[in-house]
Design a protein around this motif. Sequence first.
Motif, PDB file in Angstrom:
ATOM      1  N   UNK A 144     124.615  94.617 -72.329  1.00 58.23           N
ATOM      2  CA  UNK A 144     126.037  94.856 -72.096  1.00 58.23           C
ATOM      3  C   UNK A 144     126.259  96.211 -71.409  1.00 58.23           C
ATOM      4  N   UNK A 145     127.241  96.263 -70.550  1.00 57.88           N
ATOM      5  CA  UNK A 145     127.597  97.511 -69.856  1.00 57.88           C
ATOM      6  C   UNK A 145     129.010  97.903 -70.269  1.00 57.88           C
ATOM      7  N   UNK A 146     129.195  99.175 -70.619  1.00 58.53           N
ATOM      8  CA  UNK A 146     130.502  99.671 -71.034  1.00 58.53           C
ATOM      9  C   UNK A 146     131.361 100.020 -69.833  1.00 58.53           C
ATOM     10  N   UNK A 147     132.388  99.226 -69.594  1.00 61.32           N
ATOM     11  CA  UNK A 147     133.298  99.467 -68.468  1.00 61.32           C
ATOM     12  C   UNK A 147     134.286 100.553 -68.877  1.00 61.32           C
ATOM     13  N   UNK A 148     134.330 101.635 -68.093  1.00 62.12           N
ATOM     14  CA  UNK A 148     135.233 102.752 -68.376  1.00 62.12           C
ATOM     15  C   UNK A 148     136.561 102.528 -67.665  1.00 62.12           C
ATOM     16  N   UNK A 149     137.616 102.300 -68.452  1.00 61.47           N
ATOM     17  CA  UNK A 149     138.950 102.123 -67.886  1.00 61.47           C
ATOM     18  C   UNK A 149     139.846 103.270 -68.336  1.00 61.47           C
ATOM     19  N   UNK A 150     140.529 103.863 -67.382  1.00 62.94           N
ATOM     20  CA  UNK A 150     141.421 104.988 -67.666  1.00 62.94           C
ATOM     21  C   UNK A 150     142.814 104.486 -68.028  1.00 62.94           C
ATOM     22  N   UNK A 151     143.636 105.398 -68.523  1.00 63.19           N
ATOM     23  CA  UNK A 151     145.039 105.057 -68.777  1.00 63.19           C
ATOM     24  C   UNK A 151     145.709 104.614 -67.485  1.00 63.19           C
ATOM     25  N   UNK A 152     145.392 105.281 -66.397  1.00 61.84           N
ATOM     26  CA  UNK A 152     145.973 104.910 -65.107  1.00 61.84           C
ATOM     27  C   UNK A 152     145.551 103.510 -64.690  1.00 61.84           C
ATOM     28  N   UNK A 153     144.262 103.181 -64.842  1.00 64.13           N
ATOM     29  CA  UNK A 153     143.794 101.827 -64.529  1.00 64.13           C
ATOM     30  C   UNK A 153     144.671 100.781 -65.211  1.00 64.13           C
ATOM     31  N   UNK A 154     144.849 100.942 -66.521  1.00 67.86           N
ATOM     32  CA  UNK A 154     145.545  99.933 -67.320  1.00 67.86           C
ATOM     33  C   UNK A 154     147.046  99.925 -67.073  1.00 67.86           C
ATOM     34  N   UNK A 155     147.641 101.101 -67.028  1.00 67.66           N
ATOM     35  CA  UNK A 155     149.099 101.180 -66.922  1.00 67.66           C
ATOM     36  C   UNK A 155     149.577 100.824 -65.511  1.00 67.66           C
ATOM     37  N   UNK A 156     148.835 101.224 -64.492  1.00 65.30           N
ATOM     38  CA  UNK A 156     149.180 100.836 -63.128  1.00 65.30           C
ATOM     39  C   UNK A 156     149.106  99.324 -62.972  1.00 65.30           C
ATOM     40  N   UNK A 157     148.125  98.711 -63.628  1.00 67.86           N
ATOM     41  CA  UNK A 157     147.998  97.256 -63.584  1.00 67.86           C
ATOM     42  C   UNK A 157     149.247  96.594 -64.158  1.00 67.86           C
ATOM     43  N   UNK A 158     149.733  97.134 -65.268  1.00 66.97           N
ATOM     44  CA  UNK A 158     150.961  96.613 -65.874  1.00 66.97           C
ATOM     45  C   UNK A 158     152.153  96.837 -64.946  1.00 66.97           C
TER      46      UNK A 158
END
Length: 637
Positions: A205-219
């Motif tokens: 398994x590889x740990x995908x690093x997602x930032x607050x910006x990644x997630x919130x911009x997507x929303x």
Amino acid sequence: MNPVTTKSTVPSLIRNTVANIHPDTDTFLIHKVGNEWAEISYREALTKIDAISAYMLDIGIKKGDRLALIIENGPDYVYYDQALQQIGAVNTSIYPTLSETDIEYILNDSGARTILVGNPFLLRKIIKIANNCPELIRIIPAFDDFGKHTEKVSLNAGVVGFNQLIDEGSKCVEKYAQQIAACREGVLPSDLSCLIYTSGTTGTPKGVMLTHSNLVENVRVCLDQIPVIDEHETFLSFLPLSHVFERTATYHVCLAKGCKIAFAQSLDLLAKNMGEVRPTVMNCVPRLLERIHDKAMKNGTSAGGAKAKIFLWALGIGRKYRLVHEDGKKAGFILQQQYNLAEKLVFSKIKERTGGRLKFMISGGGALPKNIGEFFGDLGIKILEGFGLTETSPVMAVTEYHRQVYGTVGRTIPGIEVAIQNVETAQIYTIQTYESFKEDFQSEEGEIIVRGHCVMKGYWNKPQETAVAIDKDGWFHTGDIGRYFKGNLQITDRLKNMLVNAYGKNVYPTPIENTYLKSPKIEGMFLVGDKREYITAIVIPARETLQETFNLSNEYFEKPDLFIDDAEIIEWIGQDIRKFSNELAKFERIKNFKVKRNPFSMDEGEITPTMKAKRKVIEKKYADAIEEMYLQEAEVD
């Protein structure tokens, strides 16, 4: 107006909701307690969230620390996640179905400091490996009678029940109130919000690093693309929050818009829960929609006679009505009257089983077969499709509410570039953006690559793998094959799934499998044919249909033989394989097949938690059966 800005972070979303959308006494979460649905207000949730944050600060948790969760969907997930997000810690969610070996690897790779554990079965898993995880300082069972599992075990990490943790945190929340607020203000969009470990069909398994910006911009951009979502929606959540699709498209969307989140009890009780909760929006996977389609078709036609004729007539009227509207026209008087009657006699009864209030459903996690999307469109149930990966936060494209192109996954979202690249030469055929959209645009087929705000920061502790996935020009290589059709992105298959037959012809399994899956007799299929002269398949029969047709007992499926060798059953399935083969090119048609008694299993390591087949595992495990298919005379001509 969109409540999300480029400066928003995950913990700021709920605070904005109680400041500007709902009073804190309004309902936020809904879950089943005993036989009743219980409502939880924003105030109650925030009180628990702050108490958990206070406890974490009191035991020395600091910004950037990884805090793990292995728990099914429910309010406790939300409390724990929001508590760690607002102090700048990193959510490390673990699929409950993973093996102890994988869980141990993730805890050690991430350096997780604490872990919230959902039930006794999962706690027993954690107890076995906890002492092999030196960074782990707290195990937090989310149920009360955990003592009988831990009292005779020597553990390096402390064990504290979740309710006890909240009680202890409540006692010191006033002490840490200012620090919690300062931590929350100190969380930056560029900070790491979560690690999501991709299950993968091969490798560790590889740990995908997602930032607050990644997630919130997507929303933010998805809300712009689907502006009909408002603060009065009720989402029913059943897909795992350990997966990025449900976390973003249900949880974070609801945090941002002030929608209610109701948690389904289980997949088995989903249909019952839909009728009780009466959701207005749901996220789902193609397989669920396929099952609803199969059940509706069976219920509508199995009795035969007048009932079946009315059902099929209604579907025909629904199709005519849908096509007229998709063409930008208005139904004539006669068609409108026919549609109203079809709605009354057939469609309303199917819709009532979903609760009767659904505005739409969003399908993700795989491409939805075109005929399934059209079926729901004929019923007047809107299915929006989305596409993306864990590494893209996840959405790269999503259907616009007012423009449906069945068989595609929608328009490129704002702020990113999506390109189609030749697999062999690396030539980029086209680069598409939200602004470049044209309804008649079509492109050649190739690998889908993307760059922009949705792309992950990288893989945790894996710089080499990160460099392979994101090239020097910033393009993330998805490993998915696709093209643009009528301006929308269309998924063909996974690059790793591609088979090259003995004649050098590329064969993409997914569209072929979807063709055969139109059969009500077939629930699943795994194609074989790499470097072979023709295609064969391992077929998973639709168990309920098979049992009813041949009057089989449950014991029949418990036999040790992995494959069914009953000639009558093989011929029965072969009839539909021959029938649907006519829709395919000759090199795509199945020439031989075996019928597997039971579906591929996650416990056996044959599929991932997102239900994707592990090709190498399956081909190795069933190598003898596969060889037999190429030695035997073809079952299908």
